[in-house]
Motif scaffolding. Structure first.
Motif, PDB file in Angstrom:
ATOM      1  N   PRO A   1     150.555  29.799  58.899  1.00  0.00           N
ATOM      2  CA  PRO A   1     150.791  29.455  60.300  1.00  0.00           C
ATOM      3  C   PRO A   1     151.947  30.266  60.875  1.00  0.00           C
ATOM      4  N   ARG A   2     151.791  30.622  62.124  1.00  0.00           N
ATOM      5  CA  ARG A   2     152.846  31.357  62.816  1.00  0.00           C
ATOM      6  C   ARG A   2     153.936  30.386  63.233  1.00  0.00           C
ATOM      7  N   GLU A   3     155.114  30.900  63.553  1.00  0.00           N
ATOM      8  CA  GLU A   3     156.207  30.034  64.003  1.00  0.00           C
ATOM      9  C   GLU A   3     155.861  29.395  65.345  1.00  0.00           C
ATOM     10  N   VAL A   4     155.267  30.160  66.265  1.00  0.00           N
ATOM     11  CA  VAL A   4     154.840  29.605  67.549  1.00  0.00           C
ATOM     12  C   VAL A   4     153.324  29.665  67.580  1.00  0.00           C
ATOM     13  N   MET A   5     152.723  28.484  67.784  1.00  0.00           N
ATOM     14  CA  MET A   5     151.266  28.385  67.725  1.00  0.00           C
ATOM     15  C   MET A   5     150.696  27.900  69.051  1.00  0.00           C
ATOM     16  N   ASP A   6     149.451  28.270  69.321  1.00  0.00           N
ATOM     17  CA  ASP A   6     148.744  27.752  70.488  1.00  0.00           C
ATOM     18  C   ASP A   6     148.035  26.453  70.085  1.00  0.00           C
ATOM     19  N   ILE A   7     147.309  25.868  71.019  1.00  0.00           N
ATOM     20  CA  ILE A   7     146.617  24.590  70.765  1.00  0.00           C
ATOM     21  C   ILE A   7     145.683  24.690  69.562  1.00  0.00           C
ATOM     22  N   ARG A   8     144.892  25.732  69.502  1.00  0.00           N
ATOM     23  CA  ARG A   8     143.911  25.872  68.419  1.00  0.00           C
ATOM     24  C   ARG A   8     144.610  25.977  67.062  1.00  0.00           C
ATOM     25  N   GLN A   9     145.623  26.837  66.977  1.00  0.00           N
ATOM     26  CA  GLN A   9     146.333  27.026  65.721  1.00  0.00           C
ATOM     27  C   GLN A   9     147.061  25.750  65.294  1.00  0.00           C
TER      28      GLN A   9
ATOM     29  N   LYS B   1     156.121  24.959  68.160  1.00  0.00           N
ATOM     30  CA  LYS B   1     156.918  25.614  67.124  1.00  0.00           C
ATOM     31  C   LYS B   1     156.666  24.889  65.804  1.00  0.00           C
ATOM     32  N   LYS B   2     156.312  25.655  64.788  1.00  0.00           N
ATOM     33  CA  LYS B   2     156.000  25.084  63.486  1.00  0.00           C
ATOM     34  C   LYS B   2     157.159  24.265  62.941  1.00  0.00           C
ATOM     35  N   THR B   3     158.388  24.772  63.047  1.00  0.00           N
ATOM     36  CA  THR B   3     159.542  24.043  62.513  1.00  0.00           C
ATOM     37  C   THR B   3     159.722  22.699  63.210  1.00  0.00           C
ATOM     38  N   LEU B   4     159.464  22.638  64.518  1.00  0.00           N
ATOM     39  CA  LEU B   4     159.582  21.372  65.247  1.00  0.00           C
ATOM     40  C   LEU B   4     158.460  20.413  64.865  1.00  0.00           C
ATOM     41  N   LEU B   5     157.262  20.944  64.656  1.00  0.00           N
ATOM     42  CA  LEU B   5     156.147  20.093  64.218  1.00  0.00           C
ATOM     43  C   LEU B   5     156.430  19.524  62.830  1.00  0.00           C
ATOM     44  N   ASP B   6     156.964  20.351  61.935  1.00  0.00           N
ATOM     45  CA  ASP B   6     157.285  19.882  60.590  1.00  0.00           C
ATOM     46  C   ASP B   6     158.340  18.774  60.644  1.00  0.00           C
ATOM     47  N   ALA B   7     159.379  18.978  61.449  1.00  0.00           N
ATOM     48  CA  ALA B   7     160.437  17.966  61.583  1.00  0.00           C
ATOM     49  C   ALA B   7     159.872  16.685  62.193  1.00  0.00           C
ATOM     50  N   TRP B   8     158.994  16.825  63.176  1.00  0.00           N
ATOM     51  CA  TRP B   8     158.370  15.664  63.826  1.00  0.00           C
ATOM     52  C   TRP B   8     157.529  14.885  62.816  1.00  0.00           C
ATOM     53  N   MET B   9     156.751  15.608  61.989  1.00  0.00           N
ATOM     54  CA  MET B   9     155.926  14.939  60.981  1.00  0.00           C
ATOM     55  C   MET B   9     156.801  14.234  59.953  1.00  0.00           C
TER      56      MET B   9
ATOM     57  N   GLY C   1     153.967  13.877  75.964  1.00  0.00           N
ATOM     58  CA  GLY C   1     155.289  14.029  75.383  1.00  0.00           C
ATOM     59  C   GLY C   1     155.430  13.362  74.025  1.00  0.00           C
ATOM     60  N   PHE C   2     154.307  13.034  73.404  1.00  0.00           N
ATOM     61  CA  PHE C   2     154.320  12.362  72.109  1.00  0.00           C
ATOM     62  C   PHE C   2     154.684  13.319  70.979  1.00  0.00           C
ATOM     63  N   ILE C   3     154.349  14.586  71.146  1.00  0.00           N
ATOM     64  CA  ILE C   3     154.555  15.593  70.113  1.00  0.00           C
ATOM     65  C   ILE C   3     155.402  16.723  70.703  1.00  0.00           C
ATOM     66  N   PRO C   4     156.292  17.344  69.925  1.00  0.00           N
ATOM     67  CA  PRO C   4     157.128  18.411  70.483  1.00  0.00           C
ATOM     68  C   PRO C   4     156.298  19.637  70.855  1.00  0.00           C
ATOM     69  N   ALA C   5     156.394  20.024  72.114  1.00  0.00           N
ATOM     70  CA  ALA C   5     155.632  21.166  72.622  1.00  0.00           C
ATOM     71  C   ALA C   5     156.319  21.689  73.873  1.00  0.00           C
ATOM     72  N   PHE C   6     155.963  22.893  74.256  1.00  0.00           N
ATOM     73  CA  PHE C   6     156.473  23.453  75.511  1.00  0.00           C
ATOM     74  C   PHE C   6     155.375  24.286  76.143  1.00  0.00           C
ATOM     75  N   LYS C   7     155.513  24.484  77.441  1.00  0.00           N
ATOM     76  CA  LYS C   7     154.517  25.288  78.155  1.00  0.00           C
ATOM     77  C   LYS C   7     155.061  26.689  78.380  1.00  0.00           C
ATOM     78  N   LEU C   8     154.227  27.657  78.095  1.00  0.00           N
ATOM     79  CA  LEU C   8     154.513  29.052  78.375  1.00  0.00           C
ATOM     80  C   LEU C   8     153.466  29.452  79.398  1.00  0.00           C
ATOM     81  N   GLY C   9     153.901  29.566  80.660  1.00  0.00           N
ATOM     82  CA  GLY C   9     152.938  29.716  81.744  1.00  0.00           C
ATOM     83  C   GLY C   9     152.230  28.387  81.906  1.00  0.00           C
ATOM     84  N   ASN C  10     150.925  28.394  81.801  1.00  0.00           N
ATOM     85  CA  ASN C  10     150.188  27.126  81.904  1.00  0.00           C
ATOM     86  C   ASN C  10     149.555  26.720  80.573  1.00  0.00           C
TER      87      ASN C  10
END
Length: 83
Positions: A8-16, A49-57, A35-44
């Motif tokens: 997995p890449r450090e920054v992933m899209d929805i599919r990844q 971020k993988k590290t944030l998802l891992d910490a959230w899990m 806002g349940f899961i850590p995410a941000f919008k780049l454009g629309n």
């Protein structure tokens, strides 16, 4: 033929990110929008971020975060003078 696993890449899209988390893209989109899961919008488009998802899990599963242990290097003794 064996399926090739791509790290997995450090920054992933929805599919990844949905593939990484093992949930559907629709569910992940809803989680991000609410806002349940850590995410941000780049454009629309949502990014994760993988590290944030891992910490959230870890947080959601009750795993205590590991604090990295830092070991200080030993100080070198000054060299003696040559006679």
């Amino acid at each position: 033929m064996a399926q090739v696993q791509i790290a997995p890449r450090e920054v992933m899209d929805i599919r990844q990110a949905s593939e990484y988390l093992g949930i559907s893209g629709d569910t992940l989109y809803r989680y991000a929008s609410e806002g349940f899961i850590p995410a941000f919008k780049l454009g629309n488009r949502w990014r994760f971020k993988k590290t944030l998802l891992d910490a959230w899990m870890d947080e959601k599963s009750g795993v205590k975060p590991q604090v990295p242990v830092v070991v200080a290097p030993k100080e070198k003794k000054p060299a003696g003078r040559a006679r």
